[in-house]
Motif scaffolding. Structure first.
Motif, mmCIF file in Angstrom:
data_model
loop_
_atom_site.group_PDB
_atom_site.id
_atom_site.type_symbol
_atom_site.label_atom_id
_atom_site.label_comp_id
_atom_site.label_asym_id
_atom_site.label_seq_id
_atom_site.Cartn_x
_atom_site.Cartn_y
_atom_site.Cartn_z
ATOM 1 N N ASP A 1 10.232 73.623 77.579
ATOM 2 C CA ASP A 1 8.806 73.797 77.260
ATOM 3 C C ASP A 1 8.286 72.743 76.288
ATOM 4 N N PHE A 2 8.865 71.553 76.329
ATOM 5 C CA PHE A 2 8.363 70.442 75.523
ATOM 6 C C PHE A 2 7.221 69.730 76.250
ATOM 7 N N ILE A 3 7.245 69.786 77.587
ATOM 8 C CA ILE A 3 6.199 69.220 78.424
ATOM 9 C C ILE A 3 5.662 70.349 79.287
ATOM 10 N N LEU B 1 4.146 54.247 79.578
ATOM 11 C CA LEU B 1 3.001 54.590 78.729
ATOM 12 C C LEU B 1 2.728 56.092 78.763
ATOM 13 N N ASP B 2 2.806 56.688 79.951
ATOM 14 C CA ASP B 2 2.573 58.127 80.090
ATOM 15 C C ASP B 2 3.653 58.944 79.386
ATOM 16 N N ILE B 3 4.888 58.485 79.457
ATOM 17 C CA ILE B 3 5.979 59.161 78.738
ATOM 18 C C ILE B 3 5.700 59.133 77.240
ATOM 19 N N TYR B 4 5.357 57.976 76.711
ATOM 20 C CA TYR B 4 5.082 57.849 75.273
ATOM 21 C C TYR B 4 3.957 58.786 74.847
ATOM 22 N N ILE C 1 4.612 62.763 72.214
ATOM 23 C CA ILE C 1 3.951 62.982 70.923
ATOM 24 C C ILE C 1 3.976 64.456 70.534
ATOM 25 N N SER C 2 3.897 65.332 71.525
ATOM 26 C CA SER C 2 3.848 66.765 71.253
ATOM 27 C C SER C 2 5.230 67.426 71.152
ATOM 28 N N PHE C 3 6.298 66.664 71.329
ATOM 29 C CA PHE C 3 7.651 67.224 71.219
ATOM 30 C C PHE C 3 7.907 67.657 69.776
ATOM 31 N N PRO C 4 8.814 68.617 69.599
ATOM 32 C CA PRO C 4 9.176 69.016 68.230
ATOM 33 C C PRO C 4 9.734 67.824 67.445
ATOM 34 N N LYS C 5 9.367 67.742 66.188
ATOM 35 C CA LYS C 5 9.780 66.606 65.345
ATOM 36 C C LYS C 5 11.299 66.513 65.199
#
Length: 121
Positions: A87-89, A18-21, A25-29
């Motif tokens: 820098d995705f997370i 759940l935390d991963i999901y 959400i904020s990762f580049p499309k």
């Protein structure tokens, strides 16, 4: 047969998923079919394999699925490290996720060790 929902390791790995999901959400499309897909798959594979193993008829089969879950946890660990480095997370969020992965891996290892003692997995 076992009830997977009674295993703390399943609860922890479900929460991790759940935390991963929530984090991807904020990762580049443009990563939708790349890293996002991979990290979701490897995270959900952990509790999924625990659940599937619980539905098997022997400790040896259950143990085999726990090993698969452990492999998925290792895969997820790397993907989180990669996501931090890209820098995705945010580092703080990534470290929390890595802590959760480590906790799940320790729990899986303990359960595998216990089963190995009784079932020779």
């Amino acid at each position: 047969m076992r009830d997977y929902k009674k295993y703390l390791v399943w609860e922890k790995s479900h929460q991790l998923t759940l935390d991963i999901y929530r984090n991807v959400i904020s990762f580049p499309k443009e990563e939708l079919f790349g890293l996002i897909s991979q990290i979701k798959r490897s995270s959900s594979s952990i509790p999924t394999n625990i659940a599937e193993g619980c539905g098997r008829n022997s400790d040896k089969d259950f143990c085999r699925f726990l090993y698969i879950a452990f492999g998925s946890a290792n895969e997820l660990e790397y993907q989180i490290i990669l996501s931090i480095d890209l820098d995705f997370i945010k580092n703080e969020n990534g470290q929390k996720l890595l802590f959760q992965v480590e906790e799940v891996k320790k729990m899986l290892n303990g359960l595998i060790t216990k089963l190995n003692a009784s079932a020779n997995c």
